[in-house]
Write an enzyme that holds these catalytic residues in place. Sequence first.
Site, PDB file in Angstrom:
ATOM      1  N   CYS A 144       0.847  -1.196   0.000  1.00  0.00           N
ATOM      2  CA  CYS A 144       0.000   0.000   0.000  1.00  0.00           C
ATOM      3  C   CYS A 144       0.887   1.251   0.000  1.00  0.00           C
ATOM      4  O   CYS A 144       1.998   1.242   0.523  1.00  0.00           O
ATOM      5  CB  CYS A 144      -0.909   0.009   1.218  1.00  0.00           C
ATOM      6  SG  CYS A 144      -2.046   1.431   1.257  1.00  0.00           S
ATOM      7  N   ASP A 154       0.426   3.832   1.686  1.00  0.00           N
ATOM      8  CA  ASP A 154       0.356   4.448   3.021  1.00  0.00           C
ATOM      9  C   ASP A 154       1.751   4.740   3.594  1.00  0.00           C
ATOM     10  O   ASP A 154       2.621   3.858   3.583  1.00  0.00           O
ATOM     11  CB  ASP A 154      -0.408   3.476   3.950  1.00  0.00           C
ATOM     12  CG  ASP A 154      -0.824   4.129   5.251  1.00  0.00           C
ATOM     13  OD1 ASP A 154       0.060   4.666   5.956  1.00  0.00           O
ATOM     14  OD2 ASP A 154      -2.021   4.088   5.581  1.00  0.00           O
ATOM     15  N   ARG A 188       2.769   4.901   6.471  1.00  0.00           N
ATOM     16  CA  ARG A 188       3.133   4.144   7.671  1.00  0.00           C
ATOM     17  C   ARG A 188       3.685   2.764   7.341  1.00  0.00           C
ATOM     18  O   ARG A 188       4.011   2.004   8.241  1.00  0.00           O
ATOM     19  CB  ARG A 188       1.896   4.010   8.584  1.00  0.00           C
ATOM     20  CG  ARG A 188       1.381   5.337   9.092  1.00  0.00           C
ATOM     21  CD  ARG A 188       0.004   5.184   9.698  1.00  0.00           C
ATOM     22  NE  ARG A 188      -1.000   4.793   8.710  1.00  0.00           N
ATOM     23  CZ  ARG A 188      -2.292   4.616   8.982  1.00  0.00           C
ATOM     24  NH1 ARG A 188      -2.734   4.770  10.211  1.00  0.00           N
ATOM     25  NH2 ARG A 188      -3.139   4.279   8.028  1.00  0.00           N
ATOM     26  N   HIS A 209      -2.064  -3.965   5.003  1.00  0.00           N
ATOM     27  CA  HIS A 209      -1.820  -3.545   6.384  1.00  0.00           C
ATOM     28  C   HIS A 209      -3.145  -3.285   7.088  1.00  0.00           C
ATOM     29  O   HIS A 209      -4.156  -2.988   6.433  1.00  0.00           O
ATOM     30  CB  HIS A 209      -0.924  -2.295   6.431  1.00  0.00           C
ATOM     31  CG  HIS A 209      -1.562  -1.067   5.877  1.00  0.00           C
ATOM     32  ND1 HIS A 209      -2.176  -0.118   6.658  1.00  0.00           N
ATOM     33  CD2 HIS A 209      -1.710  -0.650   4.605  1.00  0.00           C
ATOM     34  CE1 HIS A 209      -2.650   0.845   5.874  1.00  0.00           C
ATOM     35  NE2 HIS A 209      -2.387   0.543   4.632  1.00  0.00           N
ATOM     36  N   CYS A 217      -6.258  -0.014   6.918  1.00  0.00           N
ATOM     37  CA  CYS A 217      -5.956   0.616   5.627  1.00  0.00           C
ATOM     38  C   CYS A 217      -7.097   1.567   5.248  1.00  0.00           C
ATOM     39  O   CYS A 217      -8.269   1.173   5.215  1.00  0.00           O
ATOM     40  CB  CYS A 217      -5.779  -0.454   4.558  1.00  0.00           C
ATOM     41  SG  CYS A 217      -5.423   0.219   2.919  1.00  0.00           S
TER      42      CYS A 217
HETATM   43 ZN   LIG Z   1      -3.420   1.254   3.012  1.00  0.00          ZN
END
Ligand SMILES: [Zn+2]
Length: 223
Positions: A43, A45, A47, A99, A102
Amino acid sequence: MTTQLQELLDSNRLWARKMEATRPGFFTGLLQQQAPQYLWIGCADSRVPANELVDLAPGELFVHRNVANVVVHSDLNCLSVIQFATDVLQIKHIIVVGHSNCGGVAAALEDRRVGVADNWIRHVQDVRNRHHAFLETVAADERVNALCELNVVEQALNACQTTIVMDAWQRGQELVVHGWVYRLHNGLLKDLTMTAASLDEVMPAYERALALVHERYAPAKAA
Ligand SMILES: [Zn+2]
């Protein structure tokens, strides 16, 4: 507001100096070639920074990231990465990594409109719809994470079903597809056992991984 991002450029200079001090010749060595063993499809993202999570240096992990780690059969971007990694770099493992919590998966679950990404997230809604009956049985506060895991299993299946991976297996190339999920709350990766090293292993792995998701998110049985 700064327009120069000097702090990032300064950090980069420090990082490069540190790398060179601990591993002299590191950067010039990478000039010649990259020989990663793994392709990470994760992803976007912030993080979930691929290299950092598995403590791999530049040159050791080939990476593709998009919103909600989706592998779409007609996405030329993702397919080009898989093809280059498989055919040219001859990586040994493709790891689809989702993750917990999400945002893309949550938007898909809740039919939340976020903009142009709605059309992309539609692929995750297909996963939600396929597993609708099961998701209905999951406690409301765990539903996003259950769908995050189901999405990994489905996207890893999609990776297995690309012509690139099927052709690689057909010609006897060593290549294993995996599905993992990263837990934001503890920084740990979990193997969802959607692991296939040949075409024959794909559906058994898919069924096994789905059964384990069902088990993990089964409603607590009344005593
Ligand atoms: Zn995500």
